[in-house]
Motif scaffolding. Structure first.
Motif, PDB file in Angstrom:
ATOM      1  N   LYS A 128      50.974 -13.756 -65.205  1.00 50.91           N
ATOM      2  CA  LYS A 128      51.744 -12.759 -65.953  1.00 50.91           C
ATOM      3  C   LYS A 128      51.823 -13.096 -67.439  1.00 50.91           C
ATOM      4  O   LYS A 128      52.093 -12.223 -68.270  1.00 50.91           O
ATOM      5  CB  LYS A 128      53.152 -12.622 -65.366  1.00 50.91           C
ATOM      6  CG  LYS A 128      54.013 -13.859 -65.436  1.00 50.91           C
ATOM      7  CD  LYS A 128      55.369 -13.622 -64.786  1.00 50.91           C
ATOM      8  CE  LYS A 128      56.244 -14.871 -64.757  1.00 50.91           C
ATOM      9  NZ  LYS A 128      56.562 -15.397 -66.077  1.00 50.91           N
ATOM     10  N   GLU A 129      51.564 -14.339 -67.780  1.00 51.41           N
ATOM     11  CA  GLU A 129      51.549 -14.758 -69.183  1.00 51.41           C
ATOM     12  C   GLU A 129      50.189 -14.499 -69.844  1.00 51.41           C
ATOM     13  O   GLU A 129      49.998 -14.806 -71.020  1.00 51.41           O
ATOM     14  CB  GLU A 129      51.878 -16.252 -69.308  1.00 51.41           C
ATOM     15  CG  GLU A 129      53.268 -16.634 -68.865  1.00 51.41           C
ATOM     16  CD  GLU A 129      53.377 -16.919 -67.355  1.00 51.41           C
ATOM     17  OE1 GLU A 129      54.495 -17.220 -66.882  1.00 51.41           O
ATOM     18  OE2 GLU A 129      52.327 -16.836 -66.656  1.00 51.41           O
ATOM     19  N   PHE A 130      49.241 -13.962 -69.082  1.00 50.13           N
ATOM     20  CA  PHE A 130      47.869 -13.748 -69.569  1.00 50.13           C
ATOM     21  C   PHE A 130      47.227 -15.077 -69.970  1.00 50.13           C
ATOM     22  O   PHE A 130      46.476 -15.152 -70.942  1.00 50.13           O
ATOM     23  CB  PHE A 130      47.842 -12.765 -70.748  1.00 50.13           C
ATOM     24  CG  PHE A 130      48.191 -11.348 -70.379  1.00 50.13           C
ATOM     25  CD1 PHE A 130      47.192 -10.424 -70.090  1.00 50.13           C
ATOM     26  CD2 PHE A 130      49.517 -10.936 -70.315  1.00 50.13           C
ATOM     27  CE1 PHE A 130      47.507  -9.119 -69.750  1.00 50.13           C
ATOM     28  CE2 PHE A 130      49.849  -9.632 -69.972  1.00 50.13           C
ATOM     29  CZ  PHE A 130      48.850  -8.721 -69.687  1.00 50.13           C
ATOM     30  N   MET A 131      47.539 -16.118 -69.206  1.00 55.25           N
ATOM     31  CA  MET A 131      47.030 -17.461 -69.462  1.00 55.25           C
ATOM     32  C   MET A 131      46.355 -18.007 -68.208  1.00 55.25           C
ATOM     33  O   MET A 131      46.637 -17.558 -67.092  1.00 55.25           O
ATOM     34  CB  MET A 131      48.178 -18.396 -69.861  1.00 55.25           C
ATOM     35  CG  MET A 131      48.775 -18.127 -71.230  1.00 55.25           C
ATOM     36  SD  MET A 131      47.718 -18.680 -72.570  1.00 55.25           S
ATOM     37  CE  MET A 131      47.972 -20.455 -72.490  1.00 55.25           C
ATOM     38  N   PRO A 132      45.489 -19.004 -68.371  1.00 50.75           N
ATOM     39  CA  PRO A 132      44.946 -19.689 -67.196  1.00 50.75           C
ATOM     40  C   PRO A 132      46.064 -20.352 -66.392  1.00 50.75           C
ATOM     41  O   PRO A 132      47.010 -20.907 -66.959  1.00 50.75           O
ATOM     42  CB  PRO A 132      44.008 -20.732 -67.806  1.00 50.75           C
ATOM     43  CG  PRO A 132      43.678 -20.227 -69.177  1.00 50.75           C
ATOM     44  CD  PRO A 132      44.905 -19.507 -69.633  1.00 50.75           C
ATOM     45  N   MET A 133      45.953 -20.313 -65.076  1.00 49.21           N
ATOM     46  CA  MET A 133      47.003 -20.869 -64.227  1.00 49.21           C
ATOM     47  C   MET A 133      47.212 -22.373 -64.394  1.00 49.21           C
ATOM     48  O   MET A 133      48.363 -22.835 -64.419  1.00 49.21           O
ATOM     49  CB  MET A 133      46.739 -20.538 -62.758  1.00 49.21           C
ATOM     50  CG  MET A 133      47.841 -21.029 -61.830  1.00 49.21           C
ATOM     51  SD  MET A 133      47.609 -20.538 -60.113  1.00 49.21           S
ATOM     52  CE  MET A 133      48.022 -18.801 -60.218  1.00 49.21           C
ATOM     53  N   PRO A 134      46.147 -23.188 -64.523  1.00 47.38           N
ATOM     54  CA  PRO A 134      46.396 -24.636 -64.610  1.00 47.38           C
ATOM     55  C   PRO A 134      47.284 -25.039 -65.777  1.00 47.38           C
ATOM     56  O   PRO A 134      48.213 -25.833 -65.596  1.00 47.38           O
ATOM     57  CB  PRO A 134      44.982 -25.226 -64.739  1.00 47.38           C
ATOM     58  CG  PRO A 134      44.091 -24.230 -64.086  1.00 47.38           C
ATOM     59  CD  PRO A 134      44.686 -22.900 -64.418  1.00 47.38           C
ATOM     60  N   ILE A 135      47.042 -24.502 -66.961  1.00 47.01           N
ATOM     61  CA  ILE A 135      47.858 -24.888 -68.119  1.00 47.01           C
ATOM     62  C   ILE A 135      49.257 -24.289 -68.016  1.00 47.01           C
ATOM     63  O   ILE A 135      50.241 -24.911 -68.422  1.00 47.01           O
ATOM     64  CB  ILE A 135      47.176 -24.487 -69.450  1.00 47.01           C
ATOM     65  CG1 ILE A 135      47.903 -25.101 -70.648  1.00 47.01           C
ATOM     66  CG2 ILE A 135      47.079 -22.983 -69.590  1.00 47.01           C
ATOM     67  CD1 ILE A 135      47.826 -26.599 -70.735  1.00 47.01           C
ATOM     68  N   THR A 136      49.370 -23.105 -67.430  1.00 54.88           N
ATOM     69  CA  THR A 136      50.692 -22.491 -67.264  1.00 54.88           C
ATOM     70  C   THR A 136      51.577 -23.350 -66.363  1.00 54.88           C
ATOM     71  O   THR A 136      52.748 -23.608 -66.682  1.00 54.88           O
ATOM     72  CB  THR A 136      50.545 -21.074 -66.667  1.00 54.88           C
ATOM     73  OG1 THR A 136      49.792 -20.263 -67.576  1.00 54.88           O
ATOM     74  CG2 THR A 136      51.903 -20.428 -66.441  1.00 54.88           C
ATOM     75  N   LEU A 137      51.036 -23.805 -65.257  1.00 50.18           N
ATOM     76  CA  LEU A 137      51.809 -24.647 -64.347  1.00 50.18           C
ATOM     77  C   LEU A 137      52.077 -26.026 -64.950  1.00 50.18           C
ATOM     78  O   LEU A 137      53.173 -26.584 -64.782  1.00 50.18           O
ATOM     79  CB  LEU A 137      51.082 -24.789 -63.015  1.00 50.18           C
ATOM     80  CG  LEU A 137      51.001 -23.517 -62.166  1.00 50.18           C
ATOM     81  CD1 LEU A 137      50.167 -23.762 -60.913  1.00 50.18           C
ATOM     82  CD2 LEU A 137      52.394 -23.017 -61.784  1.00 50.18           C
ATOM     83  N   ALA A 138      51.098 -26.577 -65.664  1.00 45.95           N
ATOM     84  CA  ALA A 138      51.294 -27.891 -66.278  1.00 45.95           C
ATOM     85  C   ALA A 138      52.428 -27.845 -67.296  1.00 45.95           C
ATOM     86  O   ALA A 138      53.281 -28.741 -67.332  1.00 45.95           O
ATOM     87  CB  ALA A 138      49.995 -28.364 -66.926  1.00 45.95           C
ATOM     88  N   HIS A 139      52.458 -26.803 -68.131  1.00 49.90           N
ATOM     89  CA  HIS A 139      53.567 -26.653 -69.083  1.00 49.90           C
ATOM     90  C   HIS A 139      54.898 -26.447 -68.357  1.00 49.90           C
ATOM     91  O   HIS A 139      55.935 -26.967 -68.781  1.00 49.90           O
ATOM     92  CB  HIS A 139      53.317 -25.461 -70.010  1.00 49.90           C
ATOM     93  CG  HIS A 139      52.308 -25.715 -71.082  1.00 49.90           C
ATOM     94  ND1 HIS A 139      52.199 -26.912 -71.748  1.00 49.90           N
ATOM     95  CD2 HIS A 139      51.367 -24.892 -71.637  1.00 49.90           C
ATOM     96  CE1 HIS A 139      51.235 -26.820 -72.655  1.00 49.90           C
ATOM     97  NE2 HIS A 139      50.713 -25.620 -72.604  1.00 49.90           N
ATOM     98  N   GLY A 140      54.856 -25.688 -67.284  1.00 51.08           N
ATOM     99  CA  GLY A 140      56.089 -25.469 -66.525  1.00 51.08           C
ATOM    100  C   GLY A 140      56.669 -26.775 -66.008  1.00 51.08           C
ATOM    101  O   GLY A 140      57.887 -26.986 -66.028  1.00 51.08           O
ATOM    102  N   LEU A 141      55.812 -27.677 -65.558  1.00 49.64           N
ATOM    103  CA  LEU A 141      56.279 -28.967 -65.050  1.00 49.64           C
ATOM    104  C   LEU A 141      56.892 -29.821 -66.158  1.00 49.64           C
ATOM    105  O   LEU A 141      57.962 -30.414 -65.980  1.00 49.64           O
ATOM    106  CB  LEU A 141      55.119 -29.708 -64.382  1.00 49.64           C
ATOM    107  CG  LEU A 141      54.590 -29.108 -63.077  1.00 49.64           C
ATOM    108  CD1 LEU A 141      53.302 -29.793 -62.654  1.00 49.64           C
ATOM    109  CD2 LEU A 141      55.632 -29.200 -61.961  1.00 49.64           C
ATOM    110  N   THR A 142      56.228 -29.911 -67.316  1.00 48.10           N
ATOM    111  CA  THR A 142      56.773 -30.760 -68.383  1.00 48.10           C
ATOM    112  C   THR A 142      58.059 -30.173 -68.960  1.00 48.10           C
ATOM    113  O   THR A 142      58.982 -30.920 -69.305  1.00 48.10           O
ATOM    114  CB  THR A 142      55.739 -30.978 -69.501  1.00 48.10           C
ATOM    115  OG1 THR A 142      55.200 -29.718 -69.927  1.00 48.10           O
ATOM    116  CG2 THR A 142      54.616 -31.886 -69.035  1.00 48.10           C
ATOM    117  N   ARG A 143      58.137 -28.875 -69.054  1.00 49.23           N
ATOM    118  CA  ARG A 143      59.389 -28.262 -69.544  1.00 49.23           C
ATOM    119  C   ARG A 143      60.533 -28.534 -68.561  1.00 49.23           C
ATOM    120  O   ARG A 143      61.667 -28.766 -68.975  1.00 49.23           O
ATOM    121  CB  ARG A 143      59.206 -26.757 -69.746  1.00 49.23           C
ATOM    122  CG  ARG A 143      58.214 -26.406 -70.831  1.00 49.23           C
ATOM    123  CD  ARG A 143      58.213 -24.937 -71.159  1.00 49.23           C
ATOM    124  NE  ARG A 143      59.298 -24.615 -72.086  1.00 49.23           N
ATOM    125  CZ  ARG A 143      59.361 -23.505 -72.808  1.00 49.23           C
ATOM    126  NH1 ARG A 143      58.420 -22.599 -72.716  1.00 49.23           N
ATOM    127  NH2 ARG A 143      60.382 -23.282 -73.621  1.00 49.23           N
TER     128      ARG A 143
END
Length: 380
Positions: A128-143
């Motif tokens: 939904k962010e119009f982004m690749p899933m791997p980086i979206t999830l990786a950022h979600g984890l660090t945040r």
């Protein structure tokens, strides 16, 4: 790629040494733009045990107390105690600042690009962010790691940390999580089994959709065993050393230029934001399922010397028609980009951790999809 494959992206927390430097650089930029929106800034930082060093070229009509900005930034990140190996109160701060070269200013003052180079933007409809899933999830984890530290849901976390996510794709579509890696900076008294349980319960479970995980998903938490020495004490940090974390996690191309510490006359930053804006609106308009945009500039020249799009065989029209549409729809001069995206504002500190893209937050004007309808009408 249409076949089955794995793709991995990483993220780091705001306390990672390189990200400390990015935030210092962008905090200095923000403080200048507050008083002097036309200020020229190219500011680099380095941190190591007990020391923060700031250097660069700054031309401005205002005064900024750079050591104060540096210490405040380090404090807000969370390095507030000597036990962490880095402390905003006691670290040394050294500065070496000079004015921008008049040879560069001569071209920029007339509306030209601040440097030569190529910049890329990317968008995909896989999240939904119009982004690749791997980086979206990786950022979600660090945040999430930073959130539980700041909210004191656990009492042993320190500011440094990393995540990494491997996604399995089937015919270009993300299907499942192959592996998750989390490394967190921690105090000396905590037991590893407690960290493992907390990270699984308070971080992974809260961020990663459970339907993407299965019995074969591998989870690694602090895989070396301990992570007591971290931050600038454990690793020297430098501005601009996390350019893949800052963008798309390795998906697509990268022109090589970093963002943080650069005012918007530097097309390394502003044109990369514009390329993302264009790519995202192309995907949002349904012209393609994924799109990469490249701009290239010559120093002192307003218009890009080249514009390229790549829709990876997902576009509804030929690439040359999309390029023509982009050139006709968007003002790609540095001045036009700055005006359209409202870039002469103090908005940059918050971009300096957890990625510059995929964030629908105030100030991230390049994430808007307000041109999608314009593009749709233009192709009818």
């Amino acid at each position: 790629m249409k076949h089955n494959h794995l793709f991995t992206s990483e993220s780091v927390t705001e306390g990672h040494p390189d990200k400390v430097c990015d935030q210092i650089s962008d905090s200095i930029l923000d403080n200048i733009l507050k008083e002097d929106p036309s200020g020229r800034v190219a500011c680099e930082a380095m941190v190591t045990t007990g020391l923060a060093f700031v250097a660069g070229e700054i031309t401005t009509s205002c005064y900024v107390d750079i050591p104060r900005v540096v210490r405040k930034t380090i404090e807000e990140i969370g390095y507030t105690h000597a036990d962490y190996g880095f402390d905003y109160l006691t670290c040394g701060v050294i500065t070496s600042i000079q004015e921008q070269s008049p040879d560069i200013a001569m071209g920029v003052d007339t509306g030209g690009a601040g440097d030569q180079g190529m910049m890329f933007g990317y968008a995909s409809n896989e999240t939904k962010e119009f982004m690749p899933m791997p980086i979206t999830l990786a950022h979600g984890l660090t945040r999430r790691i930073a959130k539980i530290r700041k909210e004191k849901l656990v009492n042993y976390l320190r500011p440094d940390g990393k995540s990494q996510v491997t996604v399995e794709y089937n015919e270009g579509v993300p299907k499942r999580i192959e592996a998750i890696v989390i490394s967190v900076h921690h105090g000396s008294k905590i037991k590893m089994n407690e960290i493992h349980e907390d990270m699984k319960k308070l971080v992974i479970k809260e961020v990663v959709p459970q339907d993407l995980m299965d019995k074969n998903t591998k989870i690694f938490i602090n895989p070396t065993g301990r992570f007591e020495v971290g931050g600038p004490q454990g690793d020297t940090g430098v501005t601009g050393r996390k350019i893949i974390v800052d963008t798309y996690g390795g998906v697509g191309s990268h022109g090589g230029g970093a963002f943080s510490g650069k005012d918007p006359s530097k097309v390394d930053r502003s044109a990369s934001y514009m390329a993302r804006y264009v790519a995202k609106n192309i995907v949002a308009a349904g012209i393609a399922k994924k799109c990469e945009v490249q701009f290239a500039y010559a120093i002192g020249v307003p218009e890009p010397v080249s514009v390229m799009t790549n829709t990876f065989d997902t576009g509804i029209m030929p690439e040359d028609r999309i390029v023509k549409l982009v050139r006709e729809t968007f003002d790609l001069s540095p001045g036009g980009i700055i005006e359209k995206l409202k870039l002469r504002r103090p908005i940059y500190r918050k971009t300096a951790a957890y990625g510059h893209f995929g964030r629908n937050e105030e100030g991230f004007t390049w994430e808007e999809i307000d041109m999608a309808e314009v593009l749709k009408k233009a192709i009818k």
